[in-house]
Design an enzyme around this catalytic site. Structure first.
Site, PDB file in Angstrom:
ATOM      1  CG  ASP A  15      12.453 -37.942  22.511  1.00  0.00           C
ATOM      2  OD1 ASP A  15      12.293 -37.407  23.440  1.00  0.00           O
ATOM      3  OD2 ASP A  15      12.862 -39.036  22.350  1.00  0.00           O
TER       4      ASP A  15
ATOM      5  CB  SER B  79      13.544 -46.517  31.849  1.00  0.00           C
ATOM      6  OG  SER B  79      12.424 -46.056  31.179  1.00  0.00           O
TER       7      SER B  79
ATOM      8  CG  HIS C 179      15.135 -45.992  26.877  1.00  0.00           C
ATOM      9  ND1 HIS C 179      14.089 -45.363  26.585  1.00  0.00           N
ATOM     10  CD2 HIS C 179      15.019 -46.382  28.069  1.00  0.00           C
ATOM     11  CE1 HIS C 179      13.294 -45.540  27.245  1.00  0.00           C
ATOM     12  NE2 HIS C 179      13.614 -46.182  28.318  1.00  0.00           N
TER      13      HIS C 179
ATOM     14  CG  HIS D 230       6.655 -44.061  19.062  1.00  0.00           C
ATOM     15  ND1 HIS D 230       6.308 -45.236  19.801  1.00  0.00           N
ATOM     16  CD2 HIS D 230       7.283 -43.362  20.303  1.00  0.00           C
ATOM     17  CE1 HIS D 230       6.377 -45.195  20.993  1.00  0.00           C
ATOM     18  NE2 HIS D 230       6.946 -44.016  21.428  1.00  0.00           N
TER      19      HIS D 230
ATOM     20  NE  ARG E 116       5.201 -39.439  24.924  1.00  0.00           N
ATOM     21  CZ  ARG E 116       6.200 -40.263  24.837  1.00  0.00           C
ATOM     22  NH1 ARG E 116       6.644 -40.588  26.045  1.00  0.00           N
ATOM     23  NH2 ARG E 116       6.637 -40.902  23.836  1.00  0.00           N
TER      24      ARG E 116
HETATM   25  N1  AMX Z   1      14.039 -41.146   9.920  1.00  0.00           N
HETATM   26  C1  AMX Z   1      14.509 -41.874   8.930  1.00  0.00           C
HETATM   27  N2  AMX Z   1      14.201 -43.269   8.637  1.00  0.00           N
HETATM   28  C2  AMX Z   1      13.421 -43.574   9.691  1.00  0.00           C
HETATM   29  C3  AMX Z   1      12.694 -42.892  10.567  1.00  0.00           C
HETATM   30  C4  AMX Z   1      12.876 -41.432  10.966  1.00  0.00           C
HETATM   31  N3  AMX Z   1      12.707 -40.738  11.770  1.00  0.00           N
HETATM   32  N4  AMX Z   1      11.887 -43.576  11.363  1.00  0.00           N
HETATM   33  C5  AMX Z   1      12.072 -44.818  10.997  1.00  0.00           C
HETATM   34  N5  AMX Z   1      12.965 -45.034   9.795  1.00  0.00           N
HETATM   35  C6  AMX Z   1      13.196 -46.033   8.916  1.00  0.00           C
HETATM   36  C7  AMX Z   1      13.891 -47.095   9.947  1.00  0.00           C
HETATM   37  O1  AMX Z   1      15.236 -46.663  10.351  1.00  0.00           O
HETATM   38  C8  AMX Z   1      13.685 -48.500   9.271  1.00  0.00           C
HETATM   39  O2  AMX Z   1      14.697 -48.264   8.208  1.00  0.00           O
HETATM   40  P1  AMX Z   1      15.668 -49.726   7.607  1.00  0.00           P
HETATM   41  O3  AMX Z   1      14.155 -50.811   7.379  1.00  0.00           O
HETATM   42  O4  AMX Z   1      16.058 -49.261   6.331  1.00  0.00           O
HETATM   43  O5  AMX Z   1      16.149 -50.129   8.792  1.00  0.00           O
HETATM   44  C9  AMX Z   1      12.265 -48.176   8.754  1.00  0.00           C
HETATM   45  O6  AMX Z   1      12.162 -46.768   8.607  1.00  0.00           O
HETATM   46  C10 AMX Z   1      11.349 -48.772   9.387  1.00  0.00           C
HETATM   47  O7  AMX Z   1      11.224 -48.377  10.726  1.00  0.00           O
HETATM   48  P2  AMX Z   1       9.966 -48.159  11.789  1.00  0.00           P
HETATM   49  O8  AMX Z   1       9.351 -49.662  11.652  1.00  0.00           O
HETATM   50  O9  AMX Z   1       9.258 -47.175  11.454  1.00  0.00           O
HETATM   51  O10 AMX Z   1      10.673 -47.802  13.092  1.00  0.00           O
HETATM   52  P3  AMX Z   1      11.272 -48.509  14.001  1.00  0.00           P
HETATM   53  O11 AMX Z   1      10.172 -49.036  14.841  1.00  0.00           O
HETATM   54  O12 AMX Z   1      12.198 -49.438  13.685  1.00  0.00           O
HETATM   55  O13 AMX Z   1      12.080 -47.545  14.952  1.00  0.00           O
HETATM   56  C11 AMX Z   1      12.391 -45.363  16.012  1.00  0.00           C
HETATM   57  C12 AMX Z   1      11.356 -46.330  15.749  1.00  0.00           C
HETATM   58  C13 AMX Z   1      11.754 -44.269  17.048  1.00  0.00           C
HETATM   59  C14 AMX Z   1      13.629 -45.756  16.605  1.00  0.00           C
HETATM   60  C15 AMX Z   1      12.527 -44.769  14.704  1.00  0.00           C
HETATM   61  O14 AMX Z   1      11.430 -44.146  14.221  1.00  0.00           O
HETATM   62  C16 AMX Z   1      13.377 -43.636  14.699  1.00  0.00           C
HETATM   63  O15 AMX Z   1      14.844 -43.901  14.513  1.00  0.00           O
HETATM   64  N6  AMX Z   1      13.250 -42.372  14.845  1.00  0.00           N
HETATM   65  C17 AMX Z   1      14.372 -41.340  14.961  1.00  0.00           C
HETATM   66  C18 AMX Z   1      14.849 -41.207  16.298  1.00  0.00           C
HETATM   67  C19 AMX Z   1      13.916 -40.915  17.330  1.00  0.00           C
HETATM   68  O16 AMX Z   1      13.240 -39.837  17.369  1.00  0.00           O
HETATM   69  N7  AMX Z   1      13.920 -41.530  18.479  1.00  0.00           N
HETATM   70  C20 AMX Z   1      13.244 -41.211  19.684  1.00  0.00           C
HETATM   71  C21 AMX Z   1      11.823 -42.001  19.838  1.00  0.00           C
HETATM   72  C22 AMX Z   1      10.866 -41.546  20.999  1.00  0.00           C
HETATM   73  C23 AMX Z   1      11.376 -42.362  22.191  1.00  0.00           C
HETATM   74  O17 AMX Z   1      11.108 -43.661  22.471  1.00  0.00           O
HETATM   75  N8  AMX Z   1      12.035 -41.614  23.103  1.00  0.00           N
END
Ligand code: AMX
Length: 454
Positions: free
Chosen positions: A416, A277, A307, A361, A370
């Site tokens: 979140d 955003s 997002h 994250h 936060r």
């Molecule tokens: N639960 C399970 N697995 C997770 C995880 C979680 N909360 N967070 C990361 N992983 C996994 C990824 O899916 C990835 O698996 P893969 O290699 O099999 O595809 C691996 O761990 C490595 O990921 P990462 O480098 O640690 O994270 P990322 O930068 O790729 O993704 C995020 C970051 C936030 C999308 C991810 O941590 C996630 O999906 N979290 C849960 C959803 C969430 O809370 N989203 C809101 C984020 C806050 C925001 O921006 N508003």
């Protein structure tokens, strides 16, 4: 999703890249000083010409300095890890999270004026800080509150434009449509057509930002009341500050909710420029699209499932967190479950191929501050709420399990993981609307980009 770094975030790298941090320090407006002008416009009129000169000097002195190497991973990963943008309002440090003009959230809670004794920082104060880099006094914040109220009138056709949509349209669609209707009032567009000089672009841009920020709560509240409260609209209360008024227009007058709304808007206002955003607004504003156009575009990015919005995809934010927590309660028939039961549920979620929402994250590597400030708010105001207790228990249970997976870079909770439960406590239970709250807050972070980046 883009996760590139900004020059404003470079001060942390001082020991590694001394010259880069010099650049960051050169372009920053003076941070966290107190300030003397009573109105924000006068303050900016002093600061912006100085800032414009400083950017010119930085270009001249450091224009050929390299800021890092670009790797294939960075390109495929959506500019992840690249230093690619000048971002003034905030920076996100992997270890300590967000800083607004160099101030952490606890700094802001300590130093920015609150509406009530011991209360949370007022959004008006973070707006002042984001735009000027200076800490406003209570008098300045109250004057800004008054100014925003005086700008808050939304033309009737904006509501009629929203009414043209089916009431079943997603809240973000209705909100972005209302913002586009406001665009007809752009001062920048008028000034540009009349041939304003480049060095003064910031003035009508500032007018647009202030009008936009002042008007979005009424548009956002209209959307909420239209969809969920039979269209019974609550007008703005001239005695309330910005955050309190938004809560009031939504229909929530509990003083604790008013203060939570102030905190919510403050902490969601900006998160450096790499998120979709913020980056979208910056990009769309760069060819001199006015702030309404830039903000509406930002909202459309925020409405993406990865997002701010999350109704079909599992890799999501606030909305999904609350749903997931509710699913735990539904599974056991009660929020009062044992640690072992909770562990089983976390494994069940992971084994079904889903992520644990609210954890991890793209940039942060520690607990999101936060999250922490919302937890402290909950400890103070709703320590016995069953869903809050469940959220607290998750904080104990989830990180070791995610660490065990061996691939999750950050096993700690993000913003979140908490906000949905707090909103739910105060009666704002309609998850589909949560992204609109986020959108209202983001209008603040966009202001310094479009006013100062010209
Ligand atoms: N639960 C399970 N697995 C997770 C995880 C979680 N909360 N967070 C990361 N992983 C996994 C990824 O899916 C990835 O698996 P893969 O290699 O099999 O595809 C691996 O761990 C490595 O990921 P990462 O480098 O640690 O994270 P990322 O930068 O790729 O993704 C995020 C970051 C936030 C999308 C991810 O941590 C996630 O999906 N979290 C849960 C959803 C969430 O809370 N989203 C809101 C984020 C806050 C925001 O921006 N508003």
């Amino acid at each position: 999703m883009a996760f590139f770094r900004s020059i404003a975030a470079l001060s942390k790298l001082r020991s590694r890249v001394g010259q880069q941090s010099n650049i960051a320090n050169s372009v920053r407006l003076l941070q966290t000083q107190t300030t003397s002008n009573l109105d924000l416009y006068s303050e900016l009129k002093e600061l912006i010409p100085e800032y414009q000169e400083r950017v010119k000097k930085v270009k001249k002195d450091y224009g050929t300095v390299q800021l890092g190497n670009t790797t294939v991973d960075m390109v495929i990963g959506g500019m992840r890890g690249m230093t690619a943008l000048l971002w003034l309002g905030s920076s996100v440090d992997p270890d300590e999270g967000i800083r607004f003009r160099g101030m952490t959230i606890p700094d802001c809670q300590k130093k920015l004026p609150a509406a009530i004794p011991g209360g949370e920082p007022m959004p008006e104060a973070i707006l002042w800080l984001l735009l000027t880099g200076k800490i406003p006094s209570k008098q300045q914040v109250d004057s800004l509150s008054q100014e925003l109220r005086s700008r808050a009138t939304v033309p009737d056709y904006a509501f009629k434009t929203i009414d043209a949509l089916p009431v079943s349209a997603h809240p973000m669609t209705q909100f972005a449509t209302g913002v586009m209707a406001l665009q007809t009032q752009s001062e920048f567009q008028k000034a540009y057509e009349s041939g304003i000089s480049k060095s003064r672009y910031w003035e009508p841009t500032y007018e647009d930002c202030m009008n936009l920020i002042a008007r979005v709560p009424a548009v956002a509240a209209y959307v909420y009341r239209r969809i969920y409260k039979d269209g019974k609209i609550i007008p703005l209360d001239d005695s309330l500050d910005y955050g309190a008024n938004y809560s009031h227009m939504l229909g929530f007058d509990d003083p604790k909710m008013l203060d939570f709304m102030r905190l919510y808007i403050t902490i969601h206002s900006d998160h450096e420029g790499g998120n979709v955003s913020s980056h979208t607004a910056h990009l769309v504003a760069s060819p001199l699209s006015d702030p309404y156009l830039a903000f509406a575009a930002a909202l459309n990015g925020l409405a993406g499932p990865l997002h701010g919005l999350a109704n079909q995809v599992i890799n999501v934010g606030t909305l999904e967190v609350l749903r997931w927590i509710r699913s735990i309660v539904a599974e056991f028939g009660t929020p009062h479950i044992s640690t072992d039961q909770l562990k089983d549920y976390v494994y069940k979620t992971l084994n079904s191929g889903q992520v644990i929402p609210g954890y991890g994250h793209g940039v942060l590597r520690k607990t999101d501050p936060r999250y922490t400030c919302q937890r402290e708010f909950a400890l103070k105001h709703l320590p016995d709420d069953p869903l809050f207790l469940l959220v607290s228990k998750l904080k104990e249970v989830v990180p070791p399990i995610l660490t065990e997976l061996g691939k999750v870079k950050n096993p700690w909770p993000n913003v979140d993981a908490h906000s949905g439960v707090l909103l739910n406590y105060f009666g704002l239970t309609e998850e589909n609307y949560f992204t609109v709250l986020f959108g209202v807050s983001r209008s603040f972070g966009i202001a310094p980009q479009v006013c100062l980046a010209l």
